[in-house]
Design a protein around this motif. Sequence first.
Motif, PDB file in Angstrom:
ATOM      1  N   ARG A  38      40.867  32.376  48.317  1.00  0.00           N
ATOM      2  CA  ARG A  38      39.891  33.365  48.766  1.00  0.00           C
ATOM      3  C   ARG A  38      38.729  33.479  47.782  1.00  0.00           C
ATOM      4  O   ARG A  38      38.749  32.905  46.694  1.00  0.00           O
ATOM      5  N   LEU A  39      37.714  34.225  48.234  1.00  0.00           N
ATOM      6  CA  LEU A  39      36.600  34.544  47.338  1.00  0.00           C
ATOM      7  C   LEU A  39      36.970  35.797  46.557  1.00  0.00           C
ATOM      8  O   LEU A  39      37.358  36.806  47.147  1.00  0.00           O
ATOM      9  N   TRP A  40      36.844  35.714  45.239  1.00  0.00           N
ATOM     10  CA  TRP A  40      37.254  36.836  44.381  1.00  0.00           C
ATOM     11  C   TRP A  40      36.036  37.632  43.952  1.00  0.00           C
ATOM     12  O   TRP A  40      35.520  37.444  42.865  1.00  0.00           O
ATOM     13  N   ASN A  41      35.575  38.509  44.844  1.00  0.00           N
ATOM     14  CA  ASN A  41      34.413  39.331  44.480  1.00  0.00           C
ATOM     15  C   ASN A  41      34.536  40.781  44.970  1.00  0.00           C
ATOM     16  O   ASN A  41      33.630  41.569  44.784  1.00  0.00           O
ATOM     17  N   THR A  42      35.677  41.109  45.571  1.00  0.00           N
ATOM     18  CA  THR A  42      35.809  42.441  46.157  1.00  0.00           C
ATOM     19  C   THR A  42      36.866  43.233  45.405  1.00  0.00           C
ATOM     20  O   THR A  42      38.011  42.789  45.291  1.00  0.00           O
ATOM     21  N   PRO A  43      36.510  44.402  44.883  1.00  0.00           N
ATOM     22  CA  PRO A  43      37.496  45.202  44.156  1.00  0.00           C
ATOM     23  C   PRO A  43      38.625  45.675  45.072  1.00  0.00           C
ATOM     24  O   PRO A  43      38.389  45.996  46.237  1.00  0.00           O
ATOM     25  N   GLY A  44      39.834  45.703  44.544  1.00  0.00           N
ATOM     26  CA  GLY A  44      40.971  46.259  45.263  1.00  0.00           C
ATOM     27  C   GLY A  44      40.965  47.774  45.157  1.00  0.00           C
ATOM     28  O   GLY A  44      40.009  48.376  44.645  1.00  0.00           O
ATOM     29  N   PRO A  45      42.054  48.407  45.633  1.00  0.00           N
ATOM     30  CA  PRO A  45      42.137  49.877  45.621  1.00  0.00           C
ATOM     31  C   PRO A  45      41.997  50.473  44.216  1.00  0.00           C
ATOM     32  O   PRO A  45      41.575  51.630  44.066  1.00  0.00           O
ATOM     33  N   GLY A  47      39.875  49.495  42.073  1.00  0.00           N
ATOM     34  CA  GLY A  47      38.508  49.301  41.600  1.00  0.00           C
ATOM     35  C   GLY A  47      38.281  47.985  40.889  1.00  0.00           C
ATOM     36  O   GLY A  47      37.166  47.693  40.452  1.00  0.00           O
ATOM     37  N   ARG A  48      39.345  47.194  40.763  1.00  0.00           N
ATOM     38  CA  ARG A  48      39.204  45.925  40.047  1.00  0.00           C
ATOM     39  C   ARG A  48      39.420  44.731  40.985  1.00  0.00           C
ATOM     40  O   ARG A  48      40.216  44.814  41.918  1.00  0.00           O
ATOM     41  N   VAL A  49      38.731  43.634  40.672  1.00  0.00           N
ATOM     42  CA  VAL A  49      38.871  42.426  41.491  1.00  0.00           C
ATOM     43  C   VAL A  49      40.232  41.773  41.228  1.00  0.00           C
ATOM     44  O   VAL A  49      40.949  41.418  42.159  1.00  0.00           O
ATOM     45  N   PHE A  50      40.577  41.637  39.953  1.00  0.00           N
ATOM     46  CA  PHE A  50      41.826  40.969  39.575  1.00  0.00           C
ATOM     47  C   PHE A  50      42.817  41.977  38.998  1.00  0.00           C
ATOM     48  O   PHE A  50      42.414  42.962  38.369  1.00  0.00           O
ATOM     49  N   ASN A 216      40.079  37.231  35.030  1.00  0.00           N
ATOM     50  CA  ASN A 216      39.372  38.142  34.128  1.00  0.00           C
ATOM     51  C   ASN A 216      38.356  38.954  34.932  1.00  0.00           C
ATOM     52  O   ASN A 216      37.529  38.385  35.635  1.00  0.00           O
ATOM     53  N   ASN A 217      38.380  40.266  34.770  1.00  0.00           N
ATOM     54  CA  ASN A 217      37.408  41.095  35.482  1.00  0.00           C
ATOM     55  C   ASN A 217      36.037  41.118  34.815  1.00  0.00           C
ATOM     56  O   ASN A 217      35.057  41.494  35.439  1.00  0.00           O
ATOM     57  N   HIS A 218      35.976  40.746  33.547  1.00  0.00           N
ATOM     58  CA  HIS A 218      34.699  40.738  32.825  1.00  0.00           C
ATOM     59  C   HIS A 218      34.721  39.623  31.787  1.00  0.00           C
ATOM     60  O   HIS A 218      35.785  39.192  31.349  1.00  0.00           O
ATOM     61  N   GLY A 219      33.520  39.216  31.367  1.00  0.00           N
ATOM     62  CA  GLY A 219      33.403  38.371  30.180  1.00  0.00           C
ATOM     63  C   GLY A 219      33.521  36.877  30.420  1.00  0.00           C
ATOM     64  O   GLY A 219      32.861  36.092  29.748  1.00  0.00           O
TER      65      GLY A 219
END
Length: 503
Positions: A38-45, A47-50, A216-219
Amino acid sequence: AAVEAVPAIVIGSGYGGAVAALRLGQAGIRTLVLEMGRLWNTPGPDGRVFCSTTAPDQRSMWFRTRTEAPLATFLWLDVVNKNISPYPGVLDRVHFDAMSVYVGRGVGGGSLVNGGMAVTPVRSYFGEQFPTVDANEMYGTYFPRARAMLGVNTVDPDWFESTEWYRFARTSRKAAANAGLKTTFVPNVYDFGYMQREAAGTATKSALAGEVIYGNNHGKRSLDKTYLASAIGTGNITINTLERVRDIRRQADGTYLLTTDRIDAGGAVVGTGQYSCTYLFLGAGSLGTTELLVRARETGALPALDASVGTGWGTNGNVMLGRANHLWDTVGADESTIPVLGIDDWANADNPVFAEIAPLPMGLEHWISLYLAITKNPERASFSYDPATDSAKPGWTAAQSAVSVSMAKKLFDRINAANATIYRYDLFGSASKAFADDFTYHPLGGCVLGRATDDYGRVKGYPRLYVTDGSLVPGSIGVNPFLTITALAERTMARVLAEDTAP
Ligand code: FDA
């Protein structure tokens, strides 16, 4: 269903696929990328993508009911893995008889889950593995191009020496030095400026919050932020997700016909697709590309594929292990997930090993030094096709893994002897298992450059069919492989766009 015709198709969106997509898009060639993840760009419940490694949920692994982390246990307790619900999560562990292979699933492939280490191979070893490739051109043009495009940077040495987050690496460096071994800084695509802000408390923590193998959600400058973002920016690239290529054949007019399965978030096949293209680029990774081609040859879809398709596969000599430090040699409760040091004993002709000093972030002092050793294991395996399951698998044996273990053991016996330390036996599942010899992060080969393809990744016997991924590398490259895969793909695309696609 109607067949959708496009000029070019790229299968997979890891390193090989992303380079192909960008360069095709820049050349003005309309291109469809087919990616099973899938495309990993949508936050889950939350608030984070991963999800994090400490609290994994369905996002962690590819259709599993329980996570399968590389470190199965701690003090022999099954405290690491968690039950999850099946979902197209970002990390897959593909099981074969004596070897399992970790791979990334999603737009960005392995770049979503890997440690980000961007290592240029030792030039002489690159030459050994790729005798027909012009090394001057690789080291002068394509490795620098790949480093620039991927956003490679290095940790600030002063910060490294002073931060709590790399105490674990300094402790391992000291143990190596006591054995007369040298360590070297390893470049990375993780933004070290961002990491310093994480440490200072001015940026949301990612590498400093245990994030890595489940994303990783950031960096991290993963491919969706570099090559693939630029590819989309050309206006010529479409990426279809949750669409897995099953079958490739060649039509009478010389175009390629692809059949795909479209899957939903529960893993059910909800449809099939058919596409035709003039130019077909295989970037499904060593396992994915090799399986597609072995299946095509064995089922008669692409009968003229060379006999070497499916051969020359290896694990890059991967072995993971842990050492127990003395109580006074602490590793710290705080560990960055991004490795920055390697023990470089590759020049030791008797036993060449490059061992990454790996983190084991647990939020508590555990005195463990963890390593991922890359050994010069000469063993290779071939894929066989099973018509009953319509799948292909490499015939890698436990005896072949034992070769990697004995090389890693030789090096770490030296380190243990010099420090009066011992291995940790509680980390890899079964009792008294000191070496994780049954998985690899670095599947390589299967469609080796210059054997299954010409010297530029053109598949033998089939015009306008190309391989651009890790299956070109003959089983071993001596360092973490994605920089080499990226640079070779850049070299292939430069040649193909100059010679094959001119009107
Ligand atoms: P890659 O595997 O990246 O991409 C293939 C893509 O194709 C995937 O997205 C997959 O879903 C898709 N695909 C497969 N079959 C398909 C089909 N039939 N139809 C549609 N799509 C399909 N390397 C390194 O240099 N430094 C590092 O620090 C690390 N660390 C690391 C950690 C972990 C946990 C892992 C799993 C791996 C690493 N690696 C690494 C290895 C590195 O990630 C790996 O070598 C590259 O991702 C391989 O790039 P490829 O382009 O060959 O395929």
